[in-house]
Design an enzyme around this catalytic site. Sequence first.
Site, short mmCIF file in Angstrom:
data_model
loop_
_atom_site.label_atom_id
_atom_site.label_comp_id
_atom_site.label_asym_id
_atom_site.label_seq_id
_atom_site.Cartn_x
_atom_site.Cartn_y
_atom_site.Cartn_z
N THR A 1 -3.35 120.70 29.61
CA THR A 1 -2.69 120.00 30.63
C THR A 1 -1.89 120.96 31.64
OG1 THR A 1 -2.18 117.94 29.15
CG2 THR A 1 -0.94 118.11 31.45
N ALA B 1 2.04 134.38 39.42
CA ALA B 1 3.04 133.67 40.51
C ALA B 1 4.42 134.46 40.29
CB ALA B 1 3.25 132.25 39.86
N HIS B 2 4.88 134.98 39.26
CA HIS B 2 6.29 135.59 39.28
C HIS B 2 6.22 136.94 39.95
CE1 HIS B 2 6.31 138.52 35.81
NE2 HIS B 2 5.16 137.76 35.31
N CYS C 1 6.83 145.21 29.76
CA CYS C 1 6.36 145.10 28.50
C CYS C 1 6.40 146.11 27.65
CB CYS C 1 4.71 144.60 28.44
SG CYS C 1 4.10 143.91 29.82
C1 LIG Z 1 -0.83 144.74 36.84
C2 LIG Z 1 -0.37 143.53 35.93
N1 LIG Z 1 -1.01 142.68 35.50
C3 LIG Z 1 -0.84 141.80 34.39
C4 LIG Z 1 0.48 141.38 34.41
C5 LIG Z 1 0.85 140.34 33.61
O1 LIG Z 1 1.26 139.13 34.29
P1 LIG Z 1 2.12 137.93 33.54
O2 LIG Z 1 3.36 138.45 33.31
O3 LIG Z 1 2.09 136.92 34.39
O4 LIG Z 1 1.17 137.63 32.31
C6 LIG Z 1 1.38 142.30 34.99
C7 LIG Z 1 3.07 142.00 34.69
O5 LIG Z 1 3.57 141.99 33.88
C8 LIG Z 1 1.10 143.20 35.84
O6 LIG Z 1 1.91 144.08 36.38
#
Ligand SMILES: Cc1ncc(COP(=O)(O)O)c(C=O)c1O
Length: 390
Positions: free
Chosen positions: A247, A210-211, A334
């Site tokens: 939930t 979503a984000h 990350c």
């Molecule tokens: C290609 C990709 N996959 C997965 C993710 C992980 O999504 P989330 O931050 O909602 O866990 C991200 C973003 O960090 C992403 O860019």
Amino acid sequence: VGRSIYLDHNATAPLLPEAWAAMQAARETAWANPSSVHGPGRQARAVVEAARADVAALLGAEREEIVFTSGGTEADHLGIRGLAWTEAARRGLAPGSGARPRVVASRIEHPAVTGAVRALEDEGFEVAWIRADDAGRVAPAGVEALLDGRTVLVTLALANHELGTEQDLAAVAEAAHARGALVHTDAVQAVGRVSVDVRALGADAVALSAHKLGGPKGTGALWLRPGLAARPLIAGGHQEHERRAGTENVLGIAGFGAACRVVARGLAEWAAHLAKLQDRLEAGLLAVPGSRRNGPERGRAPGTSNVAFGGAPGQLVMIGLDLEGICVSTGAACTSGSIEPSSVLLALGQTPEAAREAVRFSLGPSSTLEDVDEVLRVVPEVVRRVRAAV
Ligand SMILES: Cc1ncc(COP(=O)(O)O)c(C=O)c1O
């Protein structure tokens, strides 16, 4: 403090006002447990199901094909580990049965995907890693060469998070299906930037978050082809038709659904807007002496420009831009806190020194021409300062 210019939409998009409004409304009307049978519970259920319909509509899918998760990472894990285990068991290939099922994954995936694939490796699956070319494109023939009678799953992101490179997923899926393997795609960086129709895509599982498209963090979804089961990652209650216990994050889901409605309405217009801004941004960045593009010139989801400024470490350029109120990144959020070079660029064959020079500029629908021009005014000076300092 001056206004900041946000060009890090691949890390996250600002929460859309429509998403926030839906979350506030849900606080009033959908505070109950959606599994409760009483009236307030049924109201919460209605909000969750309306949002599920919105997510499904954005993907050209049916409501019951959507499994809500805690985000893109969990959606990737369910789509990869859940499907791989179920499929291996169905075909009598599960680790422990004397067989060694194979999973095929690209070397340029997001850590959410590589983490899931490595977990399978630890559990006894064999992993075959697909190469990408120096622009991040995976050749369907290269995937085909790695498929064997034990291959249960192929995973390949629809658009790369660092480069924006789009893949020919339909061709990959055709090859995989011809050998009896399923296909998962991480579409986290594609949904909201390009039109994604799961029926046309050819994949069996599609992960989204979503984000990245203006909804809240901590919510995502996996689309699963009807008739397919994925072994749940989390055992517990009966939520999500036994596919994901716990939930539901009702407020987050309400915001996710609202964001999907906005995206569905605005996508075509945004894509044109982003492409225009990106052309201008990239032409300006590449006019800086000693700069080069990472990723292909064409065949990218709109909005991502990854540019290296030779002799200027990307971390220092990023910090220099931050001091000027401009937010960019050097790669996946990350990993961008570390000084490790991007694993994506290393996998494309770049040296650690070259990979450390990358700076990712990612535009979003609210980016403006003025933002781009301001960035182009500031970047040459920041790059000059960084080069002089190292
Ligand atoms: C290609 C990709 N996959 C997965 C993710 C992980 O999504 P989330 O931050 O909602 O866990 C991200 C973003 O960090 C992403 O860019």
